[in-house]
Scaffold this motif. Structure first.
Motif, mmCIF file in Angstrom:
data_model
loop_
_atom_site.group_PDB
_atom_site.id
_atom_site.type_symbol
_atom_site.label_atom_id
_atom_site.label_comp_id
_atom_site.label_asym_id
_atom_site.label_seq_id
_atom_site.Cartn_x
_atom_site.Cartn_y
_atom_site.Cartn_z
ATOM 1 N N SER A 24 24.217 57.371 53.129
ATOM 2 C CA SER A 24 24.880 56.725 52.114
ATOM 3 C C SER A 24 26.337 56.503 52.800
ATOM 4 O O SER A 24 26.715 56.814 53.767
ATOM 5 C CB SER A 24 25.097 57.351 50.750
ATOM 6 O OG SER A 24 25.740 58.873 51.235
ATOM 7 N N ASN A 25 27.150 55.628 52.032
ATOM 8 C CA ASN A 25 28.532 55.452 52.382
ATOM 9 C C ASN A 25 29.373 56.601 52.257
ATOM 10 O O ASN A 25 30.121 56.941 53.454
ATOM 11 C CB ASN A 25 29.174 54.063 51.445
ATOM 12 C CG ASN A 25 28.293 52.846 51.886
ATOM 13 O OD1 ASN A 25 28.175 52.596 53.052
ATOM 14 N ND2 ASN A 25 27.757 52.210 50.877
ATOM 15 N N HIS A 72 28.052 53.363 42.288
ATOM 16 C CA HIS A 72 26.832 53.005 42.824
ATOM 17 C C HIS A 72 25.945 54.459 43.032
ATOM 18 O O HIS A 72 26.454 55.364 43.357
ATOM 19 C CB HIS A 72 26.579 52.211 44.136
ATOM 20 C CG HIS A 72 27.217 50.757 44.350
ATOM 21 N ND1 HIS A 72 28.367 50.531 43.832
ATOM 22 C CD2 HIS A 72 26.384 49.709 44.544
ATOM 23 C CE1 HIS A 72 28.508 49.231 43.868
ATOM 24 N NE2 HIS A 72 27.524 48.742 44.361
ATOM 25 N N LEU A 73 24.416 54.085 42.815
ATOM 26 C CA LEU A 73 23.763 55.355 42.794
ATOM 27 C C LEU A 73 22.950 55.385 44.034
ATOM 28 O O LEU A 73 22.094 54.189 44.139
ATOM 29 C CB LEU A 73 22.887 55.652 41.421
ATOM 30 C CG LEU A 73 22.411 56.857 41.185
ATOM 31 C CD1 LEU A 73 23.099 58.064 41.316
ATOM 32 C CD2 LEU A 73 21.549 56.846 40.037
ATOM 33 N N VAL A 74 22.992 56.421 44.707
ATOM 34 C CA VAL A 74 22.106 56.294 46.067
ATOM 35 C C VAL A 74 20.407 56.810 45.726
ATOM 36 O O VAL A 74 20.876 57.975 45.214
ATOM 37 C CB VAL A 74 22.838 57.327 47.069
ATOM 38 C CG1 VAL A 74 21.707 57.249 48.270
ATOM 39 C CG2 VAL A 74 24.055 56.890 47.490
ATOM 40 N N ARG A 130 23.753 47.844 41.386
ATOM 41 C CA ARG A 130 24.718 49.005 41.783
ATOM 42 C C ARG A 130 23.782 50.072 42.167
ATOM 43 O O ARG A 130 24.130 51.282 42.095
ATOM 44 C CB ARG A 130 25.375 49.111 40.535
ATOM 45 C CG ARG A 130 26.582 48.027 40.457
ATOM 46 C CD ARG A 130 27.672 48.345 39.723
ATOM 47 N NE ARG A 130 27.344 48.955 38.212
ATOM 48 C CZ ARG A 130 27.663 49.892 37.636
ATOM 49 N NH1 ARG A 130 28.469 50.714 38.046
ATOM 50 N NH2 ARG A 130 27.487 50.265 36.305
ATOM 51 N N LEU A 131 22.512 49.863 42.546
ATOM 52 C CA LEU A 131 21.765 50.853 43.058
ATOM 53 C C LEU A 131 21.621 50.735 44.580
ATOM 54 O O LEU A 131 21.571 49.817 45.240
ATOM 55 C CB LEU A 131 20.079 50.806 42.864
ATOM 56 C CG LEU A 131 19.853 51.275 41.389
ATOM 57 C CD1 LEU A 131 18.278 51.433 41.331
ATOM 58 C CD2 LEU A 131 20.362 52.585 41.163
ATOM 59 N N ASN A 132 22.211 51.731 45.605
ATOM 60 C CA ASN A 132 21.892 51.795 46.765
ATOM 61 C C ASN A 132 20.670 52.474 47.128
ATOM 62 O O ASN A 132 20.780 53.672 47.352
ATOM 63 C CB ASN A 132 23.181 52.634 47.457
ATOM 64 C CG ASN A 132 23.146 52.686 48.878
ATOM 65 O OD1 ASN A 132 22.406 52.062 49.659
ATOM 66 N ND2 ASN A 132 24.247 53.335 49.587
ATOM 67 N N MET A 143 32.058 51.096 49.350
ATOM 68 C CA MET A 143 31.084 51.175 48.091
ATOM 69 C C MET A 143 31.243 52.616 47.486
ATOM 70 O O MET A 143 31.012 53.651 48.259
ATOM 71 C CB MET A 143 29.620 50.874 48.408
ATOM 72 C CG MET A 143 28.669 51.136 47.454
ATOM 73 S SD MET A 143 26.924 50.891 47.732
ATOM 74 C CE MET A 143 27.063 49.348 48.531
ATOM 75 N N LYS A 144 31.563 52.797 46.232
ATOM 76 C CA LYS A 144 31.671 54.035 45.614
ATOM 77 C C LYS A 144 30.193 54.708 45.337
ATOM 78 O O LYS A 144 29.928 54.578 44.140
ATOM 79 C CB LYS A 144 32.719 53.830 44.656
ATOM 80 C CG LYS A 144 34.055 53.663 44.953
ATOM 81 C CD LYS A 144 34.863 53.696 43.558
ATOM 82 C CE LYS A 144 36.319 53.468 44.053
ATOM 83 N NZ LYS A 144 37.107 53.634 42.778
ATOM 84 N N ASP A 145 29.420 55.138 46.267
ATOM 85 C CA ASP A 145 28.137 55.583 45.984
ATOM 86 C C ASP A 145 28.172 57.122 45.884
ATOM 87 O O ASP A 145 28.977 57.806 46.167
ATOM 88 C CB ASP A 145 27.108 54.943 46.991
ATOM 89 C CG ASP A 145 27.489 55.630 48.461
ATOM 90 O OD1 ASP A 145 28.420 56.069 48.810
ATOM 91 O OD2 ASP A 145 26.459 55.009 49.376
ATOM 92 N N GLY A 173 31.756 46.891 45.100
ATOM 93 C CA GLY A 173 31.836 48.014 45.588
ATOM 94 C C GLY A 173 33.043 49.145 44.905
ATOM 95 O O GLY A 173 32.963 50.097 45.480
#
Length: 162
Positions: A126-127, A49-51, A85-87, A1-3, A45
């Protein structure tokens, strides 16, 4: 996931981005191909994505309460929420992380304020462990947290977020 974690001191400027690098960051956050995801030709993913946490969302909304631009952080959060897309990490997850990884000795070394210290667990859980902030003390706390490698920068172009 691109967070990615984006500190309030960065996000508050999304309403009127004058800097080309911030415009690119906002475009990356807003870019999403729902058709391709629904057809399963692209994984969700692969998109930004916003953490976040509940406390961070409150900070975002209070810092941008008068913003009406389609690039303001509340608009971006709404879009990311609708697209899944919110982590988002819960208060319970944050408390659990702190119970395991924080102690008096670690807390004594922190240079950031208490509000920012509450954000440390969401970045570390986070990822990609990637953050944008202008706060030097917060940056030092993240970079010096034992057992974790965090990428923290002031400028989007210095962070390989894409």
């Amino acid at each position: 996931m691109k967070d990615i974690f984006i500190d309030t001191n960065i996000a508050k400027n999304f309403s009127n981005p004058m800097d080309q690098e911030y415009i690119k960051l906002i475009e990356w956050l807003q870019n999403y191909d729902e058709v391709a995801v629904n057809e399963e030709s692209i994984e969700k993913g692969e998109f930004a994505h916003l953490v976040v946490s509940k406390k961070l969302l409150v900070e975002y909304y209070s810092s941008a309460r008068n913003a009406s631009s389609n690039t303001s952080i509340p608009i971006i959060i709404d879009q990311l929420t609708r697209q899944g897309r919110l982590n988002s990490l819960s208060n319970q997850q944050i408390k659990h992380f702190k119970a395991i990884h924080f102690n008096k000795a670690i807390e004594k070394k922190f240079q950031s304020n208490e509000k920012d210290q509450n954000h440390i667990p969401i970045i570390l859980m986070s990822n990609r462990k990637m953050a944008l902030t202008l706060d030097q003390n917060f940056k030092k706390d993240l970079e010096n947290f034992s057992g974790y490698t965090v990428k923290v920068e002031k400028r989007p172009q210095d962070l390989n977020y894409q």
